[in-house]
Design an enzyme around this catalytic site. Structure first.
Site, PDB file in Angstrom:
ATOM      1  N   SER A 130      42.193  33.195  42.900  1.00 27.56           N
ATOM      2  CA  SER A 130      42.529  31.877  43.459  1.00 27.56           C
ATOM      3  C   SER A 130      41.482  31.461  44.498  1.00 27.56           C
ATOM      4  O   SER A 130      41.782  31.382  45.686  1.00 27.56           O
ATOM      5  CB  SER A 130      43.936  31.857  44.049  1.00 27.56           C
ATOM      6  OG  SER A 130      44.328  33.048  44.685  1.00 27.56           O
ATOM      7  N   GLY A 179      41.648  37.002  46.867  1.00 27.67           N
ATOM      8  CA  GLY A 179      40.473  37.760  47.303  1.00 27.67           C
ATOM      9  C   GLY A 179      39.515  37.954  46.134  1.00 27.67           C
ATOM     10  O   GLY A 179      39.853  37.653  44.979  1.00 27.67           O
ATOM     11  N   LEU A 180      38.357  38.449  46.464  1.00 28.08           N
ATOM     12  CA  LEU A 180      37.314  38.675  45.449  1.00 28.08           C
ATOM     13  C   LEU A 180      37.759  39.699  44.398  1.00 28.08           C
ATOM     14  O   LEU A 180      38.659  40.507  44.662  1.00 28.08           O
ATOM     15  CB  LEU A 180      36.042  39.210  46.125  1.00 28.08           C
ATOM     16  CG  LEU A 180      35.304  38.267  47.079  1.00 28.08           C
ATOM     17  CD1 LEU A 180      34.201  39.040  47.813  1.00 28.08           C
ATOM     18  CD2 LEU A 180      34.715  37.081  46.322  1.00 28.08           C
ATOM     19  N   SER A 181      37.099  39.675  43.266  1.00 23.58           N
ATOM     20  CA  SER A 181      37.335  40.702  42.250  1.00 23.58           C
ATOM     21  C   SER A 181      36.957  42.060  42.851  1.00 23.58           C
ATOM     22  O   SER A 181      35.875  42.215  43.416  1.00 23.58           O
ATOM     23  CB  SER A 181      36.465  40.401  41.022  1.00 23.58           C
ATOM     24  OG  SER A 181      36.601  41.426  40.068  1.00 23.58           O
ATOM     25  N   GLY A 182      37.870  43.021  42.767  1.00 16.17           N
ATOM     26  CA  GLY A 182      37.611  44.349  43.320  1.00 16.17           C
ATOM     27  C   GLY A 182      38.009  44.499  44.777  1.00 16.17           C
ATOM     28  O   GLY A 182      37.858  45.575  45.365  1.00 16.17           O
ATOM     29  N   SER A 183      38.539  43.422  45.376  1.00 20.14           N
ATOM     30  CA  SER A 183      38.922  43.504  46.801  1.00 20.14           C
ATOM     31  C   SER A 183      40.159  44.376  46.993  1.00 20.14           C
ATOM     32  O   SER A 183      40.381  44.933  48.076  1.00 20.14           O
ATOM     33  CB  SER A 183      39.164  42.101  47.374  1.00 20.14           C
ATOM     34  OG  SER A 183      40.180  41.434  46.649  1.00 20.14           O
ATOM     35  N   GLY A 184      40.990  44.480  45.957  1.00 23.20           N
ATOM     36  CA  GLY A 184      42.187  45.322  46.056  1.00 23.20           C
ATOM     37  C   GLY A 184      43.501  44.579  45.846  1.00 23.20           C
ATOM     38  O   GLY A 184      44.572  45.128  46.134  1.00 23.20           O
ATOM     39  N   LYS A 185      43.444  43.370  45.318  1.00 22.01           N
ATOM     40  CA  LYS A 185      44.672  42.564  45.125  1.00 22.01           C
ATOM     41  C   LYS A 185      45.696  43.309  44.254  1.00 22.01           C
ATOM     42  O   LYS A 185      46.848  43.467  44.647  1.00 22.01           O
ATOM     43  CB  LYS A 185      44.339  41.219  44.444  1.00 22.01           C
ATOM     44  CG  LYS A 185      43.346  40.369  45.197  1.00 22.01           C
ATOM     45  CD  LYS A 185      43.053  39.071  44.466  1.00 22.01           C
ATOM     46  CE  LYS A 185      42.437  39.209  43.089  1.00 22.01           C
ATOM     47  NZ  LYS A 185      41.078  39.810  43.064  1.00 22.01           N
ATOM     48  N   SER A 186      45.258  43.737  43.076  1.00 22.10           N
ATOM     49  CA  SER A 186      46.192  44.376  42.129  1.00 22.10           C
ATOM     50  C   SER A 186      46.723  45.684  42.709  1.00 22.10           C
ATOM     51  O   SER A 186      47.921  45.969  42.618  1.00 22.10           O
ATOM     52  CB  SER A 186      45.488  44.692  40.807  1.00 22.10           C
ATOM     53  OG  SER A 186      44.933  43.536  40.280  1.00 22.10           O
TER      54      SER A 186
HETATM   55  N1  LIG Z   1      33.716  34.777  35.833  1.00 20.31           N
HETATM   56  C1  LIG Z   1      34.687  35.518  36.362  1.00 20.31           C
HETATM   57  N2  LIG Z   1      34.989  35.405  37.684  1.00 20.31           N
HETATM   58  C2  LIG Z   1      35.974  36.154  38.201  1.00 20.31           C
HETATM   59  N3  LIG Z   1      36.738  37.045  37.506  1.00 20.31           N
HETATM   60  C3  LIG Z   1      36.462  37.185  36.190  1.00 20.31           C
HETATM   61  C4  LIG Z   1      35.439  36.440  35.571  1.00 20.31           C
HETATM   62  N4  LIG Z   1      35.400  36.789  34.255  1.00 20.31           N
HETATM   63  C5  LIG Z   1      36.358  37.700  34.065  1.00 20.31           C
HETATM   64  N5  LIG Z   1      37.010  37.951  35.220  1.00 20.31           N
HETATM   65  C6  LIG Z   1      38.191  38.843  35.289  1.00 20.31           C
HETATM   66  O1  LIG Z   1      39.293  37.954  35.450  1.00 20.31           O
HETATM   67  C7  LIG Z   1      40.063  38.298  36.589  1.00 20.31           C
HETATM   68  C8  LIG Z   1      40.325  37.071  37.467  1.00 20.31           C
HETATM   69  O2  LIG Z   1      41.327  36.298  36.913  1.00 20.31           O
HETATM   70  P1  LIG Z   1      42.129  35.323  37.877  1.00 20.31           P
HETATM   71  O3  LIG Z   1      43.111  34.638  37.006  1.00 20.31           O
HETATM   72  O4  LIG Z   1      42.649  36.086  39.033  1.00 20.31           O
HETATM   73  O5  LIG Z   1      40.975  34.315  38.370  1.00 20.31           O
HETATM   74  S1  LIG Z   1      41.126  32.891  39.049  1.00 20.31           S
HETATM   75  O6  LIG Z   1      42.198  32.994  40.065  1.00 20.31           O
HETATM   76  O7  LIG Z   1      41.455  31.926  38.019  1.00 20.31           O
HETATM   77  O8  LIG Z   1      39.822  32.606  39.664  1.00 20.31           O
HETATM   78  C9  LIG Z   1      39.267  39.283  37.398  1.00 20.31           C
HETATM   79  O9  LIG Z   1      40.230  40.229  37.823  1.00 20.31           O
HETATM   80  P2  LIG Z   1      40.207  40.909  39.267  1.00 20.31           P
HETATM   81  O10 LIG Z   1      38.993  41.803  39.247  1.00 20.31           O
HETATM   82  O11 LIG Z   1      41.492  41.674  39.291  1.00 20.31           O
HETATM   83  O12 LIG Z   1      40.149  39.873  40.327  1.00 20.31           O
HETATM   84  C10 LIG Z   1      38.227  39.837  36.417  1.00 20.31           C
HETATM   85  O13 LIG Z   1      38.718  41.030  35.867  1.00 20.31           O
HETATM   86  N1  LIG Z   2      42.580  49.764  51.059  1.00 24.59           N
HETATM   87  C1  LIG Z   2      42.452  49.535  49.748  1.00 24.59           C
HETATM   88  N2  LIG Z   2      43.251  48.620  49.152  1.00 24.59           N
HETATM   89  C2  LIG Z   2      43.131  48.339  47.838  1.00 24.59           C
HETATM   90  N3  LIG Z   2      42.236  48.920  47.015  1.00 24.59           N
HETATM   91  C3  LIG Z   2      41.414  49.834  47.542  1.00 24.59           C
HETATM   92  C4  LIG Z   2      41.477  50.155  48.922  1.00 24.59           C
HETATM   93  N4  LIG Z   2      40.540  51.075  49.178  1.00 24.59           N
HETATM   94  C5  LIG Z   2      39.927  51.309  48.009  1.00 24.59           C
HETATM   95  N5  LIG Z   2      40.441  50.586  47.013  1.00 24.59           N
HETATM   96  C6  LIG Z   2      40.015  50.610  45.604  1.00 24.59           C
HETATM   97  O1  LIG Z   2      39.402  49.341  45.296  1.00 24.59           O
HETATM   98  C7  LIG Z   2      39.667  48.987  43.951  1.00 24.59           C
HETATM   99  C8  LIG Z   2      40.356  47.636  43.936  1.00 24.59           C
HETATM  100  O2  LIG Z   2      40.572  47.225  42.611  1.00 24.59           O
HETATM  101  P1  LIG Z   2      41.655  46.165  42.202  1.00 24.59           P
HETATM  102  O3  LIG Z   2      42.960  46.459  42.869  1.00 24.59           O
HETATM  103  O4  LIG Z   2      41.651  46.079  40.708  1.00 24.59           O
HETATM  104  O5  LIG Z   2      41.065  44.837  42.854  1.00 24.59           O
HETATM  105  P2  LIG Z   2      41.322  43.319  42.433  1.00 24.59           P
HETATM  106  O6  LIG Z   2      42.687  43.256  41.831  1.00 24.59           O
HETATM  107  O7  LIG Z   2      41.196  42.549  43.702  1.00 24.59           O
HETATM  108  O8  LIG Z   2      40.241  43.005  41.456  1.00 24.59           O
HETATM  109  C9  LIG Z   2      40.537  50.076  43.349  1.00 24.59           C
HETATM  110  O9  LIG Z   2      39.697  50.981  42.658  1.00 24.59           O
HETATM  111  C10 LIG Z   2      41.127  50.756  44.580  1.00 24.59           C
HETATM  112  O10 LIG Z   2      41.463  52.111  44.389  1.00 24.59           O
END
Ligand SMILES: Nc1ncnc2c1ncn2[C@@H]1O[C@H](COP(=O)(O)OS(=O)(=O)O)[C@@H](OP(=O)(O)O)[C@H]1O
Ligand SMILES: Nc1ncnc2c1ncn2[C@@H]1O[C@H](COP(=O)(O)OP(=O)(O)O)[C@@H](O)[C@H]1O
Length: 201
Positions: free
Chosen positions: A109, A35-42
């Site tokens: 991914s 999923g997108l960055s910030g979608s909630g994967k971690s």
């Molecule tokens: N250009 C760019 N695009 C997306 N994300 C970025 C980028 N630069 C740094 N980050 C940070 O790196 C995290 C994503 O790493 P991933 O290994 O999950 O990415 S990927 O699967 O290889 O696309 C991602 O973490 P998440 O926010 O948890 O998704 C970001 O914190």
């Molecule tokens: N239903 C939900 N599931 C996961 N995260 C949520 C949800 N609702 C709100 N959030 C918030 O969204 C953010 C997701 O961040 P994070 O887990 O780091 O996303 P990712 O790993 O996809 O980048 C966190 O601040 C989390 O508290």
């Protein structure tokens, strides 16, 4: 060059995956969160790992972000390096599956073919794709690491969903809409899937 040309052979080992699973007392498989960055994967993967741990399951969470600090520290966010990142996460997951434990991978991914390549590495009953479904606008509103702000200021190039592609999964086993369900509900949906499909009991 194939493996034979490289003078490589596959060494037999005396303990099988099945024997290791028996020792742990459960099946081993991969839950792959995309999923997108910030979608909630971690967040969701960590919640689920906690729930599994409390129930006595052996688990390992591989977070893309964290693995990029070590094993994958040499990789950028180019298309080629993202593919290599996913390949390595897939290979490491496969090793953990062989060790008999449950693996949770949280990585953007973004490319369907790269996720499919990992699916192909593993057995049919070893890979469960979880699409962490959240709109770009909501991810940007959450912006837990302040990355979207940096992107809008022009400080990060090739950012997924903005200046780099994200291919929405079409064959994910589980979809968790993190905008309309809270963290616990999302985690419960995954646990429920695992129970109904006899991955865990
Ligand atoms: N250009 C760019 N695009 C997306 N994300 C970025 C980028 N630069 C740094 N980050 C940070 O790196 C995290 C994503 O790493 P991933 O290994 O999950 O990415 S990927 O699967 O290889 O696309 C991602 O973490 P998440 O926010 O948890 O998704 C970001 O914190
Ligand atoms: N239903 C939900 N599931 C996961 N995260 C949520 C949800 N609702 C709100 N959030 C918030 O969204 C953010 C997701 O961040 P994070 O887990 O780091 O996303 P990712 O790993 O996809 O980048 C966190 O601040 C989390 O508290």
């Amino acid at each position: 060059m194939n493996q034979e040309e490289k003078n490589l052979t596959w060494q037999r080992v005396s303990v099988s995956k099945e024997m290791r699973e028996k020792l742990h007392g459960h099946k081993s498989f991969v839950l792959w969160f995309t999923g997108l960055s910030g979608s909630g994967k971690s967040t969701v993967a960590s919640e689920i790992e906690g729930m599994l741990y409390k129930r006595g399951f052996s688990t390992m969470l591989l977070d893309g972000d964290n693995v990029r600090h070590g094993l994958n520290h040499d990789l950028s966010f180019s298309e080629k390096d993202r593919r290599e990142n996913i390949r390595r996460l897939g290979e490491v997951s496969k090793l953990f599956v062989e060790s008999g434990i449950i693996v949770l991978v949280a990585a953007i991914s973004p490319i369907a073919a790269d996720r499919q390549a990992v699916r192909n590495m593993l057995g049919a009953d070893e890979f469960i794709e979880v699409y962490v479904d959240c709109s770009l606008s909501e991810c940007e509103k959450r912006d837990p690491k302040g990355l979207y702000k940096k992107v809008r200021k022009g400080l990060i190039a090739n950012f997924t969903g903005i200046s780099d592609p994200y291919e929405v999964p079409v064959n994910a086993e589980i979809v968790i809409p993190t905008e309309s369900m809270d963290i616990r509900e999302c985690a419960d949906r995954v646990i429920e899937y695992l129970i109904i499909n006899q991955f865990i009991s």
